[in-house]
Scaffold this motif. Structure first.
Motif, mmCIF file in Angstrom:
data_model
loop_
_atom_site.group_PDB
_atom_site.id
_atom_site.type_symbol
_atom_site.label_atom_id
_atom_site.label_comp_id
_atom_site.label_asym_id
_atom_site.label_seq_id
_atom_site.Cartn_x
_atom_site.Cartn_y
_atom_site.Cartn_z
ATOM 1 N N GLU A 231 -7.031 11.046 3.866
ATOM 2 C CA GLU A 231 -7.506 9.689 3.341
ATOM 3 C C GLU A 231 -7.542 8.753 4.436
ATOM 4 O O GLU A 231 -7.034 8.571 5.249
ATOM 5 N N HIS B 231 -2.104 1.348 -4.187
ATOM 6 C CA HIS B 231 -0.856 0.531 -3.853
ATOM 7 C C HIS B 231 -0.012 0.918 -5.132
ATOM 8 O O HIS B 231 -0.035 1.543 -5.998
ATOM 9 N N PRO C 247 0.861 -1.118 0.137
ATOM 10 C CA PRO C 247 -0.074 -0.102 -0.072
ATOM 11 C C PRO C 247 0.925 1.256 0.018
ATOM 12 O O PRO C 247 1.933 1.300 0.440
ATOM 13 N N GLN D 163 -7.978 2.782 -0.989
ATOM 14 C CA GLN D 163 -6.476 2.577 -0.783
ATOM 15 C C GLN D 163 -5.496 2.412 -1.877
ATOM 16 O O GLN D 163 -5.855 1.680 -2.730
ATOM 17 N N ALA E 169 -1.512 6.482 3.366
ATOM 18 C CA ALA E 169 -2.614 7.491 2.922
ATOM 19 C C ALA E 169 -2.266 8.965 3.088
ATOM 20 O O ALA E 169 -1.394 9.104 4.126
ATOM 21 N N SER F 26 -6.856 5.243 5.479
ATOM 22 C CA SER F 26 -5.791 3.926 5.262
ATOM 23 C C SER F 26 -6.584 2.588 5.318
ATOM 24 O O SER F 26 -7.261 2.253 6.208
ATOM 25 N N GLY F 27 -6.366 1.669 4.359
ATOM 26 C CA GLY F 27 -6.775 0.477 4.282
ATOM 27 C C GLY F 27 -8.294 0.317 3.611
ATOM 28 O O GLY F 27 -8.912 -0.708 3.646
#
Length: 141
Positions: A43, A52, A36, A50, A39, A45-46
């Motif tokens: 944003e 990448h 990832p 997300q 963030a 995260s996860g």
């Protein structure tokens, strides 16, 4: 975050070689890193948005090996590598977060890098397909 090491051939990776070996980057030995992107402020995260990044360090003719600074157990140019040198999966707590400008690895001689990443809508890509990229050059702003 994951690191995969794939055994393969070691064709030369100069631009002219891709005419003779159209699947060169697919067939050459490589170390691929996927994970990832941290963030940005605001944003989640996860979450489903997300972003990448995937990076493949592609071996080539006369390249001694690929080394990763964050995990020395992942090694290339081994005819029969141990399983931990072929695939490493990192938990979120120990994933190797890299900061802007931090070296992540090296080639012992030189080769090519293939990079695929999600770019946020408010970012601008600074390079075009086929451009020669220099160390330290900005790719996304």
């Amino acid at each position: 975050s994951d690191v995969y090491k794939r055994q393969g051939l070691l064709y030369p990776v100069m631009r002219s070689a891709t005419k003779w070996f159209p699947m060169l980057y697919v067939n050459n030995e490589r170390v691929a890193i996927h994970g990832p992107i941290k963030a940005k402020k605001g944003e989640v995260s996860g979450g489903p948005n997300q972003r990448h990044v995937g990076i493949a360090l592609v071996g080539a003719l006369n390249v001694g090996s690929v080394a990763l600074f964050f995990d020395e157990r992942v090694r290339s140019n081994l005819s029969d590598p141990p399983s931990y040198a072929v695939h490493r999966q990192y938990s979120e707590k120990v994933a190797p977060w890299l900061t802007k400008g931090q070296p992540m690895g090296m080639f012992r001689m030189g080769s090519s890098i293939v990079m695929v990443m999600d770019v946020a809508a408010d970012q601008e890509i600074q390079v075009n397909q086929g451009d020669k990229v220099q160390v330290g050059q900005c790719l996304v702003r």
